[in-house]
Write a protein that holds these residues in place. Structure first.
Motif, PDB file in Angstrom:
ATOM      1  N   LEU A   1      10.613  -9.499   5.467  1.00  0.00           N
ATOM      2  CA  LEU A   1       9.852  -8.588   4.617  1.00  0.00           C
ATOM      3  C   LEU A   1       8.365  -8.919   4.691  1.00  0.00           C
ATOM      4  O   LEU A   1       7.970 -10.081   4.523  1.00  0.00           O
ATOM      5  N   ALA A   2       7.576  -7.893   4.928  1.00  0.00           N
ATOM      6  CA  ALA A   2       6.127  -8.029   4.876  1.00  0.00           C
ATOM      7  C   ALA A   2       5.664  -7.635   3.476  1.00  0.00           C
ATOM      8  O   ALA A   2       5.946  -6.521   3.015  1.00  0.00           O
ATOM      9  N   LEU A   3       4.958  -8.550   2.799  1.00  0.00           N
ATOM     10  CA  LEU A   3       4.461  -8.289   1.454  1.00  0.00           C
ATOM     11  C   LEU A   3       2.967  -7.990   1.522  1.00  0.00           C
ATOM     12  O   LEU A   3       2.207  -8.684   2.203  1.00  0.00           O
ATOM     13  N   PHE A   4       2.565  -6.934   0.802  1.00  0.00           N
ATOM     14  CA  PHE A   4       1.153  -6.539   0.753  1.00  0.00           C
ATOM     15  C   PHE A   4       0.678  -6.521  -0.689  1.00  0.00           C
ATOM     16  O   PHE A   4       1.458  -6.259  -1.612  1.00  0.00           O
ATOM     17  N   SER A   5      -0.620  -6.766  -0.857  1.00  0.00           N
ATOM     18  CA  SER A   5      -1.165  -6.869  -2.207  1.00  0.00           C
ATOM     19  C   SER A   5      -1.131  -5.540  -2.948  1.00  0.00           C
ATOM     20  O   SER A   5      -0.909  -5.511  -4.161  1.00  0.00           O
ATOM     21  N   THR A   6      -1.350  -4.443  -2.240  1.00  0.00           N
ATOM     22  CA  THR A   6      -1.339  -3.128  -2.873  1.00  0.00           C
ATOM     23  C   THR A   6      -0.786  -2.088  -1.898  1.00  0.00           C
ATOM     24  O   THR A   6      -0.710  -2.339  -0.687  1.00  0.00           O
ATOM     25  N   GLN A   7      -0.454  -0.938  -2.426  1.00  0.00           N
ATOM     26  CA  GLN A   7      -0.023   0.172  -1.580  1.00  0.00           C
ATOM     27  C   GLN A   7      -1.148   0.584  -0.635  1.00  0.00           C
ATOM     28  O   GLN A   7      -0.911   0.879   0.549  1.00  0.00           O
ATOM     29  N   TRP A   8      -2.370   0.595  -1.147  1.00  0.00           N
ATOM     30  CA  TRP A   8      -3.527   0.958  -0.320  1.00  0.00           C
ATOM     31  C   TRP A   8      -3.689  -0.017   0.847  1.00  0.00           C
ATOM     32  O   TRP A   8      -3.957   0.397   1.980  1.00  0.00           O
ATOM     33  N   ARG A   9      -3.496  -1.318   0.577  1.00  0.00           N
ATOM     34  CA  ARG A   9      -3.655  -2.316   1.630  1.00  0.00           C
ATOM     35  C   ARG A   9      -2.603  -2.116   2.716  1.00  0.00           C
ATOM     36  O   ARG A   9      -2.883  -2.227   3.918  1.00  0.00           O
ATOM     37  N   MET A  10      -1.366  -1.809   2.324  1.00  0.00           N
ATOM     38  CA  MET A  10      -0.296  -1.581   3.294  1.00  0.00           C
ATOM     39  C   MET A  10      -0.597  -0.344   4.143  1.00  0.00           C
ATOM     40  O   MET A  10      -0.447  -0.376   5.371  1.00  0.00           O
ATOM     41  N   GLU A  11      -1.037   0.746   3.497  1.00  0.00           N
ATOM     42  CA  GLU A  11      -1.340   1.977   4.239  1.00  0.00           C
ATOM     43  C   GLU A  11      -2.524   1.773   5.171  1.00  0.00           C
ATOM     44  O   GLU A  11      -2.547   2.296   6.299  1.00  0.00           O
ATOM     45  N   SER A  12      -3.509   1.012   4.734  1.00  0.00           N
ATOM     46  CA  SER A  12      -4.663   0.712   5.578  1.00  0.00           C
ATOM     47  C   SER A  12      -4.243  -0.092   6.811  1.00  0.00           C
ATOM     48  O   SER A  12      -4.696   0.178   7.942  1.00  0.00           O
ATOM     49  N   PHE A  13      -3.366  -1.074   6.612  1.00  0.00           N
ATOM     50  CA  PHE A  13      -2.857  -1.860   7.738  1.00  0.00           C
ATOM     51  C   PHE A  13      -2.117  -0.959   8.731  1.00  0.00           C
ATOM     52  O   PHE A  13      -2.290  -1.095   9.953  1.00  0.00           O
ATOM     53  N   GLN A  14      -1.310  -0.020   8.228  1.00  0.00           N
ATOM     54  CA  GLN A  14      -0.569   0.854   9.132  1.00  0.00           C
ATOM     55  C   GLN A  14      -1.485   1.782   9.921  1.00  0.00           C
ATOM     56  O   GLN A  14      -1.224   2.059  11.097  1.00  0.00           O
ATOM     57  N   ARG A  15      -2.546   2.250   9.286  1.00  0.00           N
ATOM     58  CA  ARG A  15      -3.505   3.095  10.013  1.00  0.00           C
ATOM     59  C   ARG A  15      -4.165   2.318  11.146  1.00  0.00           C
ATOM     60  O   ARG A  15      -4.377   2.851  12.243  1.00  0.00           O
ATOM     61  N   ASP A  16      -4.485   1.056  10.875  1.00  0.00           N
ATOM     62  CA  ASP A  16      -5.167   0.238  11.874  1.00  0.00           C
ATOM     63  C   ASP A  16      -4.226  -0.288  12.955  1.00  0.00           C
ATOM     64  O   ASP A  16      -4.671  -0.658  14.052  1.00  0.00           O
ATOM     65  N   ASN A  17      -2.925  -0.345  12.638  1.00  0.00           N
ATOM     66  CA  ASN A  17      -1.947  -0.915  13.565  1.00  0.00           C
ATOM     67  C   ASN A  17      -0.726   0.007  13.684  1.00  0.00           C
ATOM     68  O   ASN A  17       0.375  -0.328  13.227  1.00  0.00           O
ATOM     69  N   PRO A  18      -0.906   1.159  14.279  1.00  0.00           N
ATOM     70  CA  PRO A  18       0.188   2.152  14.329  1.00  0.00           C
ATOM     71  C   PRO A  18       1.393   1.694  15.149  1.00  0.00           C
ATOM     72  O   PRO A  18       2.487   2.236  14.979  1.00  0.00           O
ATOM     73  N   ASP A  19       1.222   0.678  16.006  1.00  0.00           N
ATOM     74  CA  ASP A  19       2.346   0.206  16.816  1.00  0.00           C
ATOM     75  C   ASP A  19       3.293  -0.725  16.047  1.00  0.00           C
ATOM     76  O   ASP A  19       4.407  -0.985  16.499  1.00  0.00           O
ATOM     77  N   VAL A  20       2.817  -1.215  14.912  1.00  0.00           N
ATOM     78  CA  VAL A  20       3.662  -2.089  14.088  1.00  0.00           C
ATOM     79  C   VAL A  20       4.495  -1.202  13.147  1.00  0.00           C
ATOM     80  O   VAL A  20       3.953  -0.458  12.332  1.00  0.00           O
ATOM     81  N   ILE A  21       5.805  -1.287  13.275  1.00  0.00           N
ATOM     82  CA  ILE A  21       6.689  -0.438  12.474  1.00  0.00           C
ATOM     83  C   ILE A  21       7.088  -1.168  11.192  1.00  0.00           C
ATOM     84  O   ILE A  21       7.630  -2.283  11.228  1.00  0.00           O
ATOM     85  N   LEU A  22       6.771  -0.548  10.061  1.00  0.00           N
ATOM     86  CA  LEU A  22       7.181  -1.059   8.754  1.00  0.00           C
ATOM     87  C   LEU A  22       8.168  -0.067   8.151  1.00  0.00           C
ATOM     88  O   LEU A  22       7.870   1.121   8.050  1.00  0.00           O
ATOM     89  N   ARG A  23       9.350  -0.561   7.776  1.00  0.00           N
ATOM     90  CA  ARG A  23      10.396   0.328   7.267  1.00  0.00           C
ATOM     91  C   ARG A  23      10.583   0.136   5.771  1.00  0.00           C
ATOM     92  O   ARG A  23      10.467  -0.982   5.239  1.00  0.00           O
ATOM     93  N   ASP A  24      10.900   1.239   5.102  1.00  0.00           N
ATOM     94  CA  ASP A  24      11.088   1.226   3.657  1.00  0.00           C
ATOM     95  C   ASP A  24      12.427   0.604   3.274  1.00  0.00           C
ATOM     96  O   ASP A  24      13.422   0.721   3.989  1.00  0.00           O
ATOM     97  N   LEU A  25      12.449  -0.036   2.116  1.00  0.00           N
ATOM     98  CA  LEU A  25      13.686  -0.356   1.436  1.00  0.00           C
ATOM     99  C   LEU A  25      13.956   0.793   0.468  1.00  0.00           C
ATOM    100  O   LEU A  25      13.125   1.695   0.314  1.00  0.00           O
ATOM    101  N   ILE A  26      15.083   0.775  -0.213  1.00  0.00           N
ATOM    102  CA  ILE A  26      15.351   1.800  -1.229  1.00  0.00           C
ATOM    103  C   ILE A  26      14.332   1.652  -2.339  1.00  0.00           C
ATOM    104  O   ILE A  26      14.089   0.550  -2.845  1.00  0.00           O
ATOM    105  N   ALA A  27      13.703   2.766  -2.737  1.00  0.00           N
ATOM    106  CA  ALA A  27      12.725   2.725  -3.819  1.00  0.00           C
ATOM    107  C   ALA A  27      13.432   2.421  -5.124  1.00  0.00           C
ATOM    108  O   ALA A  27      14.472   2.998  -5.444  1.00  0.00           O
ATOM    109  N   ALA A  28      12.873   1.513  -5.904  1.00  0.00           N
ATOM    110  CA  ALA A  28      13.479   1.146  -7.181  1.00  0.00           C
ATOM    111  C   ALA A  28      13.208   2.182  -8.244  1.00  0.00           C
ATOM    112  O   ALA A  28      13.964   2.339  -9.181  1.00  0.00           O
TER     113      ALA A  28
END
Length: 535
Positions: free
Chosen positions: A506-533
């Motif tokens: 599991l990759a942990l990010f400080s905020t939703q914005w930080r995770m989305e920013s990382f994905q924009r900058d690194n589109p080749d890295v695949i991050l998959r969702d768990l079931i939303a609580a």
């Protein structure tokens, strides 16, 4: 040979016993009265002789289904509980669930093991956030819903307004089976909309015993209830004109929901709910396995583990695995196969569970919930089977939103600390994450809500004898990451990669914005969702 003729007497017995079972969960928002209703149902079925008092009353008993010390102290359900009892010609398997959003994962597990759900709504509050979410979970899983409007003895909203809200907000058409005689706060009884008569209730002291009820014919109901009866008749006719009469086909498919009005604390309307469960709720049927193939109830034995719980009895340090029987006949002492490992599992210590109470269980049938003691090898989502192999779909983990490092406060208790953390992980109280950087003595607890941390800390201290401290981590978002990308993600600012006990990274990010920013900058890295609580 015809299909009927090909059935053996044993097959016929299994089908007949399955037909007698009603397995359902009671679900709702916190404080809607789930545990009180659970107790009232057991009381009306004569499974207990006196209902426990509502939580928080000094010197009075807690309900049967809330047995943990934290539950008694806080007056809320923290863990799901199974109760089995007979009623009429049926066997009721009732699962009481936590209402608090922090324990959504436990409720979700229970919903994998039931054939129907009783959704409790507070008459004054209507649809609340957790209620909405649970409705959606039931809808996604195709679980028929019986709606119960509770606390009608207290001031609340108009009954028609509540029906409109349910239809407008979640698209579920309500088909009331009973209708209140008297406004919220002045609960005289209910109209049985199918039979047309008036059921008048009489209060008992503290609601501790079954409330007497009187069935009054329609032509005498006006004299008995006056204008309140007239209003009930008029509103019932409006419901009929709007197409809100009960239809079994649309109920079973989840398009409509029968509605009943109750006061669980006074035991008003509870008997009607029991009758509806027996007469209308579906009995166990085929369950689809991991390959999409249905496992019929008369197939060889199979069961699905949906919960593991320890600490139910301070004098016994064992753990109980709750398993829903899916097919066939269970006999205590049977040697089953644990699908996850292929190893044999002996059922010498099978038990019937009634809240915290246990008794030896000799046999069980599809729909029954059995307790398997000393089940150290079993995890939620596991399958047990006999003869014909089968594996049912696993229970997905929720996406945690809170993270804390756990450390033992007493170095001499390191063995107890390690065993305690492992047990909490196996039960699903929290998800346990680790990394080489943090070490084995500083695992990270991951949770849907912060109250899970309180439960974990309380149990580590009281049950395992290994007190801990919890240090919050600045993460809010978790995503599954491929091992090939783990090191790269772990080097990022405001991010960390940890490994869950099942090997998932599991990759942990400080905020939703930080995770989305990382994905924009690194589109080749695949991050998959768990079931939303939370929806």
């Amino acid at each position: 040979m015809t299909e009927v003729e090909s059935h053996t007497p044993a097959d016929t017995r299994v089908a007949a016993e399955a037909e007698r079972r009603r397995t359902f969960a009671v679900i709702s928002h916190p404080d809607a009265g789930k545990s009180t209703l659970t107790e009232a149902l057991a009381l009306h079925a004569r499974a207990i002789t006196e209902a426990g008092a509502i939580h928080g009353k000094a010197g009075r008993r807690s309900t049967v289904s809330d047995w943990m010390e934290m539950e008694k102290a806080r007056g809320i359900s923290i863990t799901s509980t199974a109760l089995q009892f007979p009623y009429r010609d049926c066997v009721i398997n009732l699962l009481d669930t936590p209402g608090h959003a922090d324990f959504s994962e436990d409720t979700y597990r229970v919903l994998t093991a039931v054939d129907a759900a009783v959704m409790l709504i507070d008459a004054a509050k209507g649809l609340e956030p957790q209620t909405l979410k649970l409705f959606q979970v039931c809808k996604q899983r195709g679980i028929p819903i019986i709606t119960v409007v509770n606390k009608w003895d207290r001031p609340g909203r108009h009954a028609l307004e509540l029906m409109d809200e349910i239809h407008e907000r979640i698209g579920l058409r309500t088909t009331p089976l009973t209708w209140p005689v008297g406004i919220a706060g002045d609960f005289k009884g209910v109209m049985d909309r199918r039979k047309g008569h008036f059921i008048r209730f009489t209060r008992t002291a503290g609601g501790a015993t079954i409330a007497p009820e009187e069935h009054i014919s329609p032509d005498q109901a006006l004299d008995a209830a006056g204008v309140d009866w007239e209003n009930a008749v008029e509103e019932s006719e409006l419901l009929s004109a709007d197409g809100s009469d009960f239809d079994r086909d649309t109920f079973v498919t989840g398009e409509t929901s029968p509605v009943l009005f109750t006061s669980a604390a006074l035991n008003f309307g509870v008997n009607q709910l029991l009758d509806v469960l027996v007469e209308l709720a579906p009995s166990p049927g085929s369950i689809v396995d991991v390959d999409g193939e249905p496992r019929p109830v008369d197939a060889p034995f199979s069961a699905f583990v949906f919960k593991v719980q320890a600490g139910m009895d301070s004098s016994h340090r064992d753990r109980i695995a709750y398993a829903r029987v899916c097919s066939g006949t269970f006999e205590r002492g049977d040697v089953l196969t644990h699908a996850a490992t292929g190893k044999p599992f002996v059922t010498k210590y099978a038990q019937s569970v009634f809240g915290q109470q246990r008794s030896t269980l000799d046999s069980a049938w599809p729909g029954d919930v059995i307790g398997l003691s000393n089940a150290a090898a079993l995890r939620p989502g596991d399958t047990l089977f006999a003869d014909k192999p089968v594996r049912f779909p696993p229970i997905p983990s929720f996406s945690p939103e809170h993270f804390a490092v756990a450390r033992g406060t007493d170095p001499s208790k390191h063995k107890q600390f390690r065993r305690g953390v492992e047990q909490l992980d196996q039960e699903g109280v929290v998800q346990v994450l680790r990394s080489d950087k943090r070490g084995d003595q500083a695992p990270v607890f991951a949770a849907v809500g912060p109250m899970q941390f309180e439960v974990a800390a309380h149990r580590m201290s009281s049950e395992m004898g290994a007190p801990i401290t919890l240090e919050s981590l600045p993460y809010q978002v978790a995503r599954i990451v491929d091992p090939a990308d783990a090191d790269f993600v772990d080097r990022q600012f405001s991010a960390e990669v940890l490994t869950r006990s099942d090997g998932v990274m599991l990759a942990l990010f400080s905020t939703q914005w930080r995770m989305e920013s990382f994905q924009r900058d690194n589109p080749d890295v695949i991050l998959r969702d768990l079931i939303a609580a939370r929806s």
